[in-house]
Design an enzyme around this catalytic site. Structure first.
Site, PDB file in Angstrom:
ATOM      1  N   SER A 133     -38.923   5.164 105.579  1.00  0.00           N
ATOM      2  CA  SER A 133     -39.704   4.483 104.551  1.00  0.00           C
ATOM      3  C   SER A 133     -41.105   5.074 104.524  1.00  0.00           C
ATOM      4  O   SER A 133     -41.272   6.251 104.235  1.00  0.00           O
ATOM      5  CB  SER A 133     -39.724   2.965 104.810  1.00  0.00           C
ATOM      6  OG  SER A 133     -40.429   2.289 103.808  1.00  0.00           O
ATOM      7  N   THR A 134     -42.121   4.295 104.892  1.00  0.00           N
ATOM      8  CA  THR A 134     -43.497   4.773 104.834  1.00  0.00           C
ATOM      9  C   THR A 134     -43.692   5.991 105.738  1.00  0.00           C
ATOM     10  O   THR A 134     -43.379   5.947 106.917  1.00  0.00           O
ATOM     11  CB  THR A 134     -44.470   3.666 105.259  1.00  0.00           C
ATOM     12  OG1 THR A 134     -44.158   2.474 104.549  1.00  0.00           O
ATOM     13  CG2 THR A 134     -45.907   4.067 104.990  1.00  0.00           C
TER      14      THR A 134
ATOM     15  N   HIS B 293     -36.932   4.671 101.097  1.00  0.00           N
ATOM     16  CA  HIS B 293     -37.401   3.607 100.205  1.00  0.00           C
ATOM     17  C   HIS B 293     -38.315   4.221  99.149  1.00  0.00           C
ATOM     18  O   HIS B 293     -39.394   4.727  99.466  1.00  0.00           O
ATOM     19  CB  HIS B 293     -38.179   2.552 100.996  1.00  0.00           C
ATOM     20  CG  HIS B 293     -37.351   1.814 101.992  1.00  0.00           C
ATOM     21  ND1 HIS B 293     -37.890   1.056 103.006  1.00  0.00           N
ATOM     22  CD2 HIS B 293     -36.004   1.711 102.142  1.00  0.00           C
ATOM     23  CE1 HIS B 293     -36.928   0.510 103.721  1.00  0.00           C
ATOM     24  NE2 HIS B 293     -35.771   0.899 103.226  1.00  0.00           N
TER      25      HIS B 293
ATOM     26  N   MET C  83     -42.146   1.036 107.580  1.00  0.00           N
ATOM     27  CA  MET C  83     -42.460  -0.375 107.801  1.00  0.00           C
ATOM     28  C   MET C  83     -41.181  -1.193 107.894  1.00  0.00           C
ATOM     29  O   MET C  83     -40.154  -0.827 107.346  1.00  0.00           O
ATOM     30  CB  MET C  83     -43.303  -0.919 106.640  1.00  0.00           C
ATOM     31  CG  MET C  83     -44.665  -0.281 106.481  1.00  0.00           C
ATOM     32  SD  MET C  83     -45.519  -0.972 105.041  1.00  0.00           S
ATOM     33  CE  MET C  83     -46.914   0.176 104.922  1.00  0.00           C
TER      34      MET C  83
ATOM     35  N   ASP D 284     -35.606  -2.245 108.436  1.00  0.00           N
ATOM     36  CA  ASP D 284     -34.407  -1.768 107.757  1.00  0.00           C
ATOM     37  C   ASP D 284     -33.782  -0.626 108.561  1.00  0.00           C
ATOM     38  O   ASP D 284     -34.479   0.287 108.990  1.00  0.00           O
ATOM     39  CB  ASP D 284     -34.759  -1.286 106.348  1.00  0.00           C
ATOM     40  CG  ASP D 284     -33.525  -0.909 105.535  1.00  0.00           C
ATOM     41  OD1 ASP D 284     -32.446  -1.440 105.835  1.00  0.00           O
ATOM     42  OD2 ASP D 284     -33.663  -0.089 104.607  1.00  0.00           O
TER      43      ASP D 284
END
Length: 382
Positions: free
Chosen positions: A203-204, A230, A323, A326
């Site tokens: 993600s991030t 994401h 973050m 997940d």
């Protein structure tokens, strides 16, 4: 302790509304506002904020140029605002590569409304970005060693720099002890293992991390790769194109019915869910509408769970920076089916959320610094 924010945007309305929303949280203080990139660079040096929000299209100096200068002088967590267009995606990816931590769509209509959901997303994103580890594009992490997982205590960094570390083999059949600051080449290589598919979730910080991992892989990489990042629907096509130009393996956005093939990396489309089916030993992609009950579209847990069911004991799951948590449950399913899981270490993660959740749950067979993930894939996958 409040988080200090510098707002950089040429729109007076956007600066005002953003300041109102962030200040109302009680956890954030807007310490300054700049109308262009040049002012942003100067105020960043003067005010030393915890976070900078940055528009990319501004007079005098654009956001990307300002970001690069800020990262060269004093790396600071930056949250970019971008339009949900192909060009907006391209510029945002440039910003992430230049050092921005994360991004949010710049939607004047939504930010003009007094919606609690929008405010919550914006405030939480700023607070999360404040916890990140900013680094310029030119910065390179010092070489570090993979450690045995799980890592249960964040206090590891307080220990002496030289300490015994046990490194497990993929199969867990043997281990060896080395000093934490020993060069990686001193470790005996584990025998390569055949995997039906490699799944990577992030993600991030993920766009840059994926670029770093995939760009070292040869065109002849022996396993299919599925990628879950994401990202909004309008961004994933541009991201797949970018990776394909930079990597030797083929990278493209996945489509329903795609077959998994060695040397091919398929990126889950934004706004939807990607599942993998096993039809007579052949992996096939299923693209499903994004379920509104799920926070993430695409979701790592959904894809990894399908891999665990379709290829039990024959999947390698890799969780990179991001973050939240997940991927943790998907990795749990992989482990229960006999497959292998790696996760990125804290030091090289922009946000140590997703990989920490996996490691703390005792699901990681190996915890690796980012720069070792690509070479480790070449070494460990047959």
């Amino acid at each position: 302790m409040t988080v200090s924010v510098l707002v950089v945007d040429d729109s007076g309305f956007f600066r005002k509304r953003l300041t109102e929303i962030l200040t109302a949280s009680g956890q954030i203080t807007v310490v300054g506002a700049a109308t262009n990139g040049r002012e942003g660079v100067e105020l960043a040096e003067k005010l030393r904020p915890d976070v900078i929000t940055m528009d990319y299209e501004m007079p005098v100096m654009d956001g990307i140029s300002a970001l690069r200068e800020i990262m060269a002088k004093r790396p600071t967590p930056v949250l970019m605002f971008s339009s949900l267009t192909y060009e907006g995606a391209r510029v945002t990816l440039d910003a992430l590569e230049a050092g921005a931590v994360d991004f949010l769509p710049k939607n004047f209509e939504e930010i003009a409304r007094d919606t609690s959901q929008l405010q919550k997303v914006l405030i939480n994103r700023v607070l999360d970005v404040a916890k990140s580890q900013p680094r310029s594009r030119a910065s390179v992490s010092a070489p570090s060693q993979p450690v045995v997982a799980p890592v249960h205590r964040r206090e590891e960094s307080k220990r002496p720099s030289v300490r015994p570390i046990t490194r497990s083999t993929v199969g867990g059949s043997r281990s060896e002890t080395v000093a934490a600051d020993s060069p990686r080449r001193s470790l005996r290589k584990t025998a390569p293992r055949h995997y039906a598919v490699v799944g990577i979730g992030t993600s991030t910080g993920g766009p840059v991390a994926l670029q770093k991992v995939l760009s070292v892989l040869p065109a002849s990489f022996p396993a299919p790769i599925v990628l879950v990042q994401h990202m909004p629907a309008s961004f994933t096509p541009a991201f797949a194109e970018r990776l394909n130009k930079l990597c030797k393996v083929e990278v493209r956005q996945a489509e329903d019915g795609d077959l998994l093939k060695p040397g091919l990396a398929l990126l889950a489309p934004g706004g939807k869910q990607m599942m993998i089916e096993n039809r007579g030993g052949q992996g096939r992609v299923r693209i499903l509408p994004g379920d509104e009950r799920l926070n993430y579209k695409p979701c790592v847990d959904v894809t990894f769970g399908s891999l665990a069911r379709s290829f039990p004991g024959k999947t390698l799951g890799v969780i990179l920076t991001g973050m939240g948590a997940d991927g943790k449950e998907g990795c749990r399913m992989m482990k229960q089916s006999g497959s292998v899981v790696w996760s990125q270490d804290e030091k090289t993660s922009v946000i140590y959320g997703m990989p920490m959740a996996v490691a703390k749950a005792g699901l990681s067979d190996e915890v690796l610094p980012l720069e070792d993930v690509g070479p480790r894939l070449i070494e460990g996958v047959s």
